[in-house]
Design a protein around this motif. Structure first.
Motif, PDB file in Angstrom:
ATOM      1  N   LYS A   5    -138.194 135.922  36.301  1.00 42.32           N
ATOM      2  CA  LYS A   5    -137.273 137.048  35.787  1.00 42.32           C
ATOM      3  C   LYS A   5    -135.941 136.309  35.650  1.00 42.32           C
ATOM      4  O   LYS A   5    -135.050 136.885  34.647  1.00 42.32           O
ATOM      5  CB  LYS A   5    -137.493 137.992  37.074  1.00 42.32           C
ATOM      6  CG  LYS A   5    -136.517 139.279  36.889  1.00 42.32           C
ATOM      7  CD  LYS A   5    -136.398 140.335  38.181  1.00 42.32           C
ATOM      8  CE  LYS A   5    -137.631 140.640  38.454  1.00 42.32           C
ATOM      9  NZ  LYS A   5    -137.614 141.463  39.662  1.00 42.32           N
ATOM     10  N   GLN A  49    -136.029 135.020  32.256  1.00 45.96           N
ATOM     11  CA  GLN A  49    -136.083 136.098  31.261  1.00 45.96           C
ATOM     12  C   GLN A  49    -134.594 136.598  31.072  1.00 45.96           C
ATOM     13  O   GLN A  49    -133.997 137.068  29.967  1.00 45.96           O
ATOM     14  CB  GLN A  49    -136.780 137.160  31.662  1.00 45.96           C
ATOM     15  CG  GLN A  49    -138.278 136.696  31.299  1.00 45.96           C
ATOM     16  CD  GLN A  49    -138.883 136.693  29.883  1.00 45.96           C
ATOM     17  OE1 GLN A  49    -137.942 137.028  29.048  1.00 45.96           O
ATOM     18  NE2 GLN A  49    -139.869 136.451  29.591  1.00 45.96           N
ATOM     19  N   GLU A  50    -133.923 136.762  32.152  1.00 47.51           N
ATOM     20  CA  GLU A  50    -132.678 137.343  32.063  1.00 47.51           C
ATOM     21  C   GLU A  50    -131.427 136.382  31.347  1.00 47.51           C
ATOM     22  O   GLU A  50    -130.476 136.738  30.709  1.00 47.51           O
ATOM     23  CB  GLU A  50    -132.131 137.500  33.446  1.00 47.51           C
ATOM     24  CG  GLU A  50    -130.392 137.636  33.811  1.00 47.51           C
ATOM     25  CD  GLU A  50    -129.769 138.742  33.057  1.00 47.51           C
ATOM     26  OE1 GLU A  50    -128.666 138.786  32.723  1.00 47.51           O
ATOM     27  OE2 GLU A  50    -130.714 139.681  32.657  1.00 47.51           O
ATOM     28  N   SER A  64    -129.249 137.202  28.125  1.00 51.44           N
ATOM     29  CA  SER A  64    -127.878 136.867  27.739  1.00 51.44           C
ATOM     30  C   SER A  64    -127.468 136.051  26.638  1.00 51.44           C
ATOM     31  O   SER A  64    -126.621 136.271  25.954  1.00 51.44           O
ATOM     32  CB  SER A  64    -127.427 136.551  29.441  1.00 51.44           C
ATOM     33  OG  SER A  64    -127.927 135.002  29.463  1.00 51.44           O
ATOM     34  N   CYS A  69    -124.305 136.299  31.749  1.00 52.84           N
ATOM     35  CA  CYS A  69    -125.372 136.723  32.583  1.00 52.84           C
ATOM     36  C   CYS A  69    -124.709 137.358  33.557  1.00 52.84           C
ATOM     37  O   CYS A  69    -123.355 137.254  33.956  1.00 52.84           O
ATOM     38  CB  CYS A  69    -126.131 135.495  33.064  1.00 52.84           C
ATOM     39  SG  CYS A  69    -125.416 134.121  33.843  1.00 52.84           S
ATOM     40  N   VAL A 116    -127.209 136.839  39.338  1.00 57.49           N
ATOM     41  CA  VAL A 116    -128.707 136.437  38.482  1.00 57.49           C
ATOM     42  C   VAL A 116    -129.545 135.770  39.448  1.00 57.49           C
ATOM     43  O   VAL A 116    -130.735 136.070  39.399  1.00 57.49           O
ATOM     44  CB  VAL A 116    -128.298 135.631  37.144  1.00 57.49           C
ATOM     45  CG1 VAL A 116    -127.682 134.071  37.702  1.00 57.49           C
ATOM     46  CG2 VAL A 116    -129.440 135.330  36.708  1.00 57.49           C
ATOM     47  N   HIS A 122    -126.431 146.202  31.041  1.00 54.61           N
ATOM     48  CA  HIS A 122    -127.602 145.886  31.740  1.00 54.61           C
ATOM     49  C   HIS A 122    -128.558 147.202  32.108  1.00 54.61           C
ATOM     50  O   HIS A 122    -129.570 147.217  32.181  1.00 54.61           O
ATOM     51  CB  HIS A 122    -127.115 145.288  33.177  1.00 54.61           C
ATOM     52  CG  HIS A 122    -128.059 144.530  33.793  1.00 54.61           C
ATOM     53  ND1 HIS A 122    -128.238 143.394  33.420  1.00 54.61           N
ATOM     54  CD2 HIS A 122    -128.589 144.829  35.014  1.00 54.61           C
ATOM     55  CE1 HIS A 122    -129.233 142.900  34.132  1.00 54.61           C
ATOM     56  NE2 HIS A 122    -129.389 143.781  35.431  1.00 54.61           N
ATOM     57  N   ASP A 134    -132.397 147.982  31.529  1.00 55.58           N
ATOM     58  CA  ASP A 134    -133.325 148.277  32.780  1.00 55.58           C
ATOM     59  C   ASP A 134    -134.067 149.505  32.351  1.00 55.58           C
ATOM     60  O   ASP A 134    -135.205 149.630  32.696  1.00 55.58           O
ATOM     61  CB  ASP A 134    -132.207 148.369  33.869  1.00 55.58           C
ATOM     62  CG  ASP A 134    -132.673 147.559  35.027  1.00 55.58           C
ATOM     63  OD1 ASP A 134    -131.916 147.601  36.164  1.00 55.58           O
ATOM     64  OD2 ASP A 134    -133.682 146.876  34.881  1.00 55.58           O
ATOM     65  N   VAL A 161    -134.722 141.254  33.064  1.00 54.48           N
ATOM     66  CA  VAL A 161    -133.357 141.332  33.711  1.00 54.48           C
ATOM     67  C   VAL A 161    -133.438 141.268  35.245  1.00 54.48           C
ATOM     68  O   VAL A 161    -134.426 141.430  35.980  1.00 54.48           O
ATOM     69  CB  VAL A 161    -132.569 142.332  32.949  1.00 54.48           C
ATOM     70  CG1 VAL A 161    -132.583 142.500  31.749  1.00 54.48           C
ATOM     71  CG2 VAL A 161    -133.400 143.710  33.565  1.00 54.48           C
ATOM     72  N   SER A 162    -132.314 140.930  35.754  1.00 54.11           N
ATOM     73  CA  SER A 162    -132.165 140.904  37.387  1.00 54.11           C
ATOM     74  C   SER A 162    -132.006 142.314  37.745  1.00 54.11           C
ATOM     75  O   SER A 162    -131.663 143.333  37.147  1.00 54.11           O
ATOM     76  CB  SER A 162    -131.143 139.902  37.629  1.00 54.11           C
ATOM     77  OG  SER A 162    -130.000 140.416  37.199  1.00 54.11           O
TER      78      SER A 162
END
Length: 532
Positions: free
Chosen positions: A344, A347-348, A352, A359, A363, A503, A507, A527-528
């Motif tokens: 994850k 991927q984030e 970014s 980011c 993160v 973000h 999401d 994403v986180s």
């Protein structure tokens, strides 16, 4: 007798098949080549576009030689323009600019230097002229060739030095038999300039391909490939496989794991080449600063350091000694959570970088730390699996002592006494033939004995898993180095600041995808959880 020698109908059919098979194979070659060419074009349509651009450029520059008005003005030197297009036109704009400027600069410097040497040679007299021309060719050739060994010259201007050396020798040597060399240098310079202009027009203005974009996109794909490899590797390690499972599916899964991290490990030369060509591109000059392409190269180096851990994790799948599935299942949850959180984060970072934004500040979320704590607690709750029983430890110690004592006595028995006289040498020569079968037998028995000793040791069943778990922890440690390097890139490239609004949009999109799957396992959230 003649009837007996005549071939039967089955023999005739076999002969016909043998004759027809090569013909069919040759006839299928154009179709197979066409399918292969089509697959290459579908993989990257820009390749076909670049081929069309190259054909158009060659057609335009050939008009200088074909059309009569252009040929009268330029003459046979028009072929230098054709050669320039063939050599200079490259796939990306940065590569074309680099080669074009190198060729133009090398030609101008070589022509100017050759003109100065010609002026000095003409005034030195006819007898001294030959010596002066030969000496100048030697000195310039030596200096230019030696200059190519300088790292900074070889990296950026190697092609220009080659063109300089070629043009200088052609003009200087030809001027010895030709009275006026200035028109020759002028015509060649003009035709080369025409060829470079056509190449720059095709590369910069007609569907350009930017080296900087390729480097940027390849960096994003590296993060995505590593995330896919990690998640697939952990799922494959803890997956329950039956004997009826399709072998082709297993090979496809393991091949996908290999492709993800292998692309990162093999990217060093391509990253350096793309960064070098991207530095020649004028695309980011409007920002009033030099774009930090070398930061991408440094980030690629850190990613390769991270990918070595992924490769070692993949090696645990191929190991000959495996932890039983019953033991693996005890740690499936924590390990899967750690791998999912690491994927994850990757991927984030990919998202970014792709959108040129910074980011999330968190993160490295708390979920990753919680997953590590769960893995640590699960390992501590099963101490016997990793330490083994006292009986097994005693048996292992006894087996190792017996093995070491046997090796010690064997080595002492085979060591000969140290003698230097002729009689001892003669004795050793005679006994060498007698000991050869015994040595061969000992050399064949030692691997067998060592194998028996290794299999007799009662290792802990969870020992291979301990290596797997330690690699997961090492991966988290190296992930922090990757994040730090990504932040350095973001600061140097002036990425836009992170906003929770962007973000939240990502999401919500991922949650909408989860609803559309009707209960099926959703893809990895890229994403986180900073917006939660």
């Amino acid at each position: 007798m003649a009837m007996a020698c005549a071939p039967s109908s089955s023999d005739k059919k076999n002969i016909m098949r043998m004759c027809i098979a090569p013909v069919k194979k040759i006839g299928s070659l154009p179709a197979s080549w066409g399918r292969h060419a089509w697959s290459i074009g579908r993989e990257d349509p820009r390749r076909a576009i670049h081929a069309l651009k190259a054909g158009t450029a060659l057609t335009l520059v050939s008009l200088l030689y074909i059309l009569e008005p252009f040929f009268k003005g330029i003459g046979k030197n028009a072929m230098w323009a054709v050669m320039t297009v063939v050599v200079v036109l490259e796939f990306t704009a940065g590569a074309t600019i680099c080669k074009g400027l190198n060729r133009g600069l090398g030609t101008v410097l070589a022509g100017s230097l050759a003109f100065l040497i010609e002026l000095v040679a003409v005034r030195s007299g006819k007898d001294f002229r030959a010596f002066f021309v030969g000496a100048s060719v030697f000195v310039i050739g030596f200096a230019a060739t030696y200059l190519r060994f300088f790292p900074s010259i070889k990296k950026s201007y190697d092609y220009g030095v080659v063109i300089f050396l070629l043009t200088f020798n052609l003009i200087t040597v030809s001027s010895f038999r030709q009275e006026d060399v200035v028109p020759l240098a002028k015509d060649r310079l003009s035709t080369i300039a025409i060829g470079c202009a056509i190449c720059l027009f095709m590369s910069l203005l007609v569907l350009p391909n930017w080296s900087g974009e390729d480097l940027h996109n390849s960096t994003v794909h590296k993060f995505e490939g590593l995330a896919t490899s990690i998640e697939a590797c952990v799922n494959e390690y803890f997956g329950e496989h039956d004997q009826d499972d399709n072998i082709l599916d297993k090979e496809a899964v393991r091949a996908s794991i290999h492709v993800g991290y292998r692309a990162v490990l093999d990217s060093k030369s391509s990253d350096e080449t793309l960064a070098h060509y991207a530095s020649w591109e004028p695309r980011h000059s409007r920002h009033c600063y030099s774009y930090p392409w070398q930061k991408y190269v440094k980030l690629g180096s850190v990613l390769r350091h991270f990918a070595f851990t992924v490769a070692a994790l993949h090696g645990c799948l191929e190991s000959e000694i495996q932890t039983p599935p019953s033991v693996r299942s005890l740690f499936r949850g924590p390990c899967t959570r750690v791998a999912r959180e690491v994927a994850k984060v990757l991927q984030e970072l990919a998202v970014s970088i792709k959108h040129h934004r910074r980011c999330a500040p968190d993160v490295l979320s708390d979920h990753l730390q919680e997953a590590l704590q769960d893995l640590n607690s699960a390992i501590r709750s099963q101490p016997r699996l990793f330490l083994g029983s006292k009986r097994a430890c005693a048996a292992n110690s006894r087996m190792l002592m017996e093995l070491n004592s046997g090796k010690l006595t064997a080595s002492r028995a085979t060591l000969p006494s140290f003698k230097t006289d002729t009689t001892s040498l003669y004795e050793r020569k005679n006994t060498r033939t007698d000991q050869t079968p015994e040595r061969n037998e000992r050399s064949t028995l030692r691997p067998t004995l060592s194998k028996i000793a290794i299999t007799s040791l009662e290792f802990s069943e969870a020992l291979p898993f301990a290596a797997f778990a330690s690699l997961l922890v090492e991966m988290v440690v190296r992930l922090e180095l990757v994040i730090e390097e990504v932040k350095n890139l973001e600061r140097a490239a002036n990425f836009r600041e992170f906003t929770g609004y962007d973000h939240l949009i990502i999401d919500l999109t991922s949650k909408e995808k989860k609803r559309n799957t009707n209960g099926a396992p959703a893809p990895l959230n890229p994403v986180s959880t900073a917006a939660e």
